[in-house]
Design a protein around this motif. Structure first.
Motif, PDB file in Angstrom:
ATOM      1  N   PHE A 120       0.812  -1.208   0.000  1.00 30.22           N
ATOM      2  CA  PHE A 120       0.000   0.000   0.000  1.00 30.22           C
ATOM      3  C   PHE A 120       0.844   1.255   0.000  1.00 30.22           C
ATOM      4  O   PHE A 120       0.401   2.303  -0.478  1.00 30.22           O
ATOM      5  N   GLY A 121       2.061   1.164   0.503  1.00 31.63           N
ATOM      6  CA  GLY A 121       2.973   2.293   0.378  1.00 31.63           C
ATOM      7  C   GLY A 121       3.271   2.593  -1.081  1.00 31.63           C
ATOM      8  O   GLY A 121       3.289   3.761  -1.501  1.00 31.63           O
ATOM      9  N   VAL A 122       3.470   1.551  -1.871  1.00 32.64           N
ATOM     10  CA  VAL A 122       3.718   1.719  -3.307  1.00 32.64           C
ATOM     11  C   VAL A 122       2.474   2.269  -3.996  1.00 32.64           C
ATOM     12  O   VAL A 122       2.543   3.203  -4.801  1.00 32.64           O
ATOM     13  N   VAL A 123       1.321   1.693  -3.674  1.00 31.93           N
ATOM     14  CA  VAL A 123       0.056   2.143  -4.267  1.00 31.93           C
ATOM     15  C   VAL A 123      -0.202   3.608  -3.918  1.00 31.93           C
ATOM     16  O   VAL A 123      -0.489   4.429  -4.789  1.00 31.93           O
ATOM     17  N   ALA A 124      -0.096   3.931  -2.629  1.00 30.31           N
ATOM     18  CA  ALA A 124      -0.343   5.311  -2.193  1.00 30.31           C
ATOM     19  C   ALA A 124       0.655   6.269  -2.830  1.00 30.31           C
ATOM     20  O   ALA A 124       0.287   7.374  -3.243  1.00 30.31           O
ATOM     21  N   GLY A 125       1.908   5.851  -2.937  1.00 34.10           N
ATOM     22  CA  GLY A 125       2.918   6.708  -3.564  1.00 34.10           C
ATOM     23  C   GLY A 125       2.554   7.047  -4.997  1.00 34.10           C
ATOM     24  O   GLY A 125       2.647   8.205  -5.412  1.00 34.10           O
ATOM     25  N   ALA A 126       2.136   6.043  -5.752  1.00 32.43           N
ATOM     26  CA  ALA A 126       1.753   6.289  -7.146  1.00 32.43           C
ATOM     27  C   ALA A 126       0.520   7.175  -7.227  1.00 32.43           C
ATOM     28  O   ALA A 126       0.458   8.101  -8.047  1.00 32.43           O
ATOM     29  N   MET A 127      -0.456   6.902  -6.367  1.00 29.91           N
ATOM     30  CA  MET A 127      -1.672   7.714  -6.389  1.00 29.91           C
ATOM     31  C   MET A 127      -1.376   9.158  -5.983  1.00 29.91           C
ATOM     32  O   MET A 127      -1.915  10.100  -6.576  1.00 29.91           O
ATOM     33  N   LEU A 128      -0.514   9.330  -5.006  1.00 25.22           N
ATOM     34  CA  LEU A 128      -0.162  10.688  -4.583  1.00 25.22           C
ATOM     35  C   LEU A 128       0.627  11.429  -5.654  1.00 25.22           C
ATOM     36  O   LEU A 128       0.495  12.652  -5.784  1.00 25.22           O
ATOM     37  N   GLU A 129       1.444  10.713  -6.430  1.00 20.86           N
ATOM     38  CA  GLU A 129       2.124  11.346  -7.562  1.00 20.86           C
ATOM     39  C   GLU A 129       1.094  11.876  -8.552  1.00 20.86           C
ATOM     40  O   GLU A 129       1.213  12.996  -9.055  1.00 20.86           O
ATOM     41  N   GLY A 130       0.094  11.057  -8.846  1.00 18.71           N
ATOM     42  CA  GLY A 130      -0.973  11.485  -9.759  1.00 18.71           C
ATOM     43  C   GLY A 130      -1.752  12.646  -9.207  1.00 18.71           C
ATOM     44  O   GLY A 130      -2.114  13.572  -9.946  1.00 18.71           O
ATOM     45  N   ALA A 131      -2.000  12.637  -7.910  1.00 21.15           N
ATOM     46  CA  ALA A 131      -2.726  13.736  -7.269  1.00 21.15           C
ATOM     47  C   ALA A 131      -1.927  15.032  -7.358  1.00 21.15           C
ATOM     48  O   ALA A 131      -2.484  16.102  -7.673  1.00 21.15           O
ATOM     49  N   ALA A 132      -0.622  14.937  -7.107  1.00 20.04           N
ATOM     50  CA  ALA A 132       0.223  16.140  -7.163  1.00 20.04           C
ATOM     51  C   ALA A 132       0.262  16.710  -8.577  1.00 20.04           C
ATOM     52  O   ALA A 132       0.181  17.938  -8.760  1.00 20.04           O
ATOM     53  N   GLU A 133       0.341  15.826  -9.568  1.00 24.50           N
ATOM     54  CA  GLU A 133       0.326  16.297 -10.968  1.00 24.50           C
ATOM     55  C   GLU A 133      -0.999  16.986 -11.298  1.00 24.50           C
ATOM     56  O   GLU A 133      -1.007  18.027 -11.955  1.00 24.50           O
ATOM     57  N   ALA A 134      -2.089  16.416 -10.833  1.00 27.45           N
ATOM     58  CA  ALA A 134      -3.414  17.001 -11.099  1.00 27.45           C
ATOM     59  C   ALA A 134      -3.537  18.362 -10.426  1.00 27.45           C
ATOM     60  O   ALA A 134      -4.097  19.308 -11.013  1.00 27.45           O
ATOM     61  N   GLU A 135      -3.022  18.475  -9.219  1.00 21.76           N
ATOM     62  CA  GLU A 135      -3.091  19.758  -8.508  1.00 21.76           C
ATOM     63  C   GLU A 135      -2.238  20.815  -9.197  1.00 21.76           C
ATOM     64  O   GLU A 135      -2.631  21.980  -9.267  1.00 21.76           O
ATOM     65  N   LEU A 136      -1.080  20.420  -9.726  1.00 19.77           N
ATOM     66  CA  LEU A 136      -0.239  21.360 -10.460  1.00 19.77           C
ATOM     67  C   LEU A 136      -0.926  21.846 -11.737  1.00 19.77           C
ATOM     68  O   LEU A 136      -0.887  23.036 -12.059  1.00 19.77           O
ATOM     69  N   LEU A 137      -1.559  20.920 -12.439  1.00 14.42           N
ATOM     70  CA  LEU A 137      -2.284  21.298 -13.661  1.00 14.42           C
ATOM     71  C   LEU A 137      -3.448  22.223 -13.342  1.00 14.42           C
ATOM     72  O   LEU A 137      -3.708  23.176 -14.083  1.00 14.42           O
ATOM     73  N   ALA A 138      -4.140  21.963 -12.245  1.00 13.55           N
ATOM     74  CA  ALA A 138      -5.283  22.788 -11.860  1.00 13.55           C
ATOM     75  C   ALA A 138      -4.835  24.198 -11.461  1.00 13.55           C
ATOM     76  O   ALA A 138      -5.544  25.173 -11.697  1.00 13.55           O
ATOM     77  N   ALA A 139      -3.653  24.291 -10.870  1.00 11.66           N
ATOM     78  CA  ALA A 139      -3.136  25.581 -10.415  1.00 11.66           C
ATOM     79  C   ALA A 139      -2.565  26.402 -11.562  1.00 11.66           C
ATOM     80  O   ALA A 139      -2.418  27.617 -11.436  1.00 11.66           O
ATOM     81  N   ALA A 140      -2.220  25.757 -12.668  1.00  8.25           N
ATOM     82  CA  ALA A 140      -1.578  26.463 -13.776  1.00  8.25           C
ATOM     83  C   ALA A 140      -2.569  27.311 -14.570  1.00  8.25           C
ATOM     84  O   ALA A 140      -3.710  27.196 -14.575  1.00  8.25           O
TER      85      ALA A 140
END
Length: 140
Positions: A120-140
């Motif tokens: 779940f650490g691996v799963v959460a890490g990947a999901m959080l990477e996707g979340a961070a990318e989405a937040e960056l795109l939303a902020a741009a």
């Protein structure tokens, strides 16, 4: 990761998948009532089925996890819109592991908890990477 422990432990609880999902969400809402509003408009029957399907996919992909990482990142990006926060991931992971252990009863071993915690650490890490990318795109 201990793939044999992950596969064996999931195979213990998979035949009772519907019960696992019921138990997981009951435990999640009792343990972390702050997440319950995130599901206020969700069809919980569909939600339980989607989570179970995701777990089955993860189980099938354990020996080729790189193939599923892009999907996990996409899932993390979608969870931003649902209001999921970084702190929620640890609660969800520990609650799901606890639900699996409860359902398996005396057949559950500490190695299973350790293996799922790592997975779940691996799963959460990947999901959080996707979340961070989405937040960056939303902020741009």
């Amino acid at each position: 990761m201990d793939l044999n422990a992950l596969e064996g432990s999931f195979d213990l609880v998979a035949p009772r998948g519907d019960e696992l999902m019921e138990l997981f969400y009951a435990r999640l809402f009792a343990t972390a009532p702050a997440v319950q509003p995130l599901f206020a408009h969700a069809d919980m029957a569909r939600q339980r089925q989607m989570l179970l399907s995701a777990l089955v996919l993860l189980r099938r992909s354990l020996r080729n996890l790189d193939a599923v990482l892009p999907r996990l990142r996409e899932l993390g990006a979608r969870h931003v819109a649902y209001g999921a926060e970084e702190a929620h991931y640890a609660v969800v992971g520990s609650t799901l592991i606890g639900a699996m252990a409860e359902l398996a009863g005396g057949d559950w071993r500490i190695e299973y908890t350790e293996a799922w915690t790592e997975a779940f650490g691996v799963v959460a890490g990947a999901m959080l990477e996707g979340a961070a990318e989405a937040e960056l795109l939303a902020a741009a």
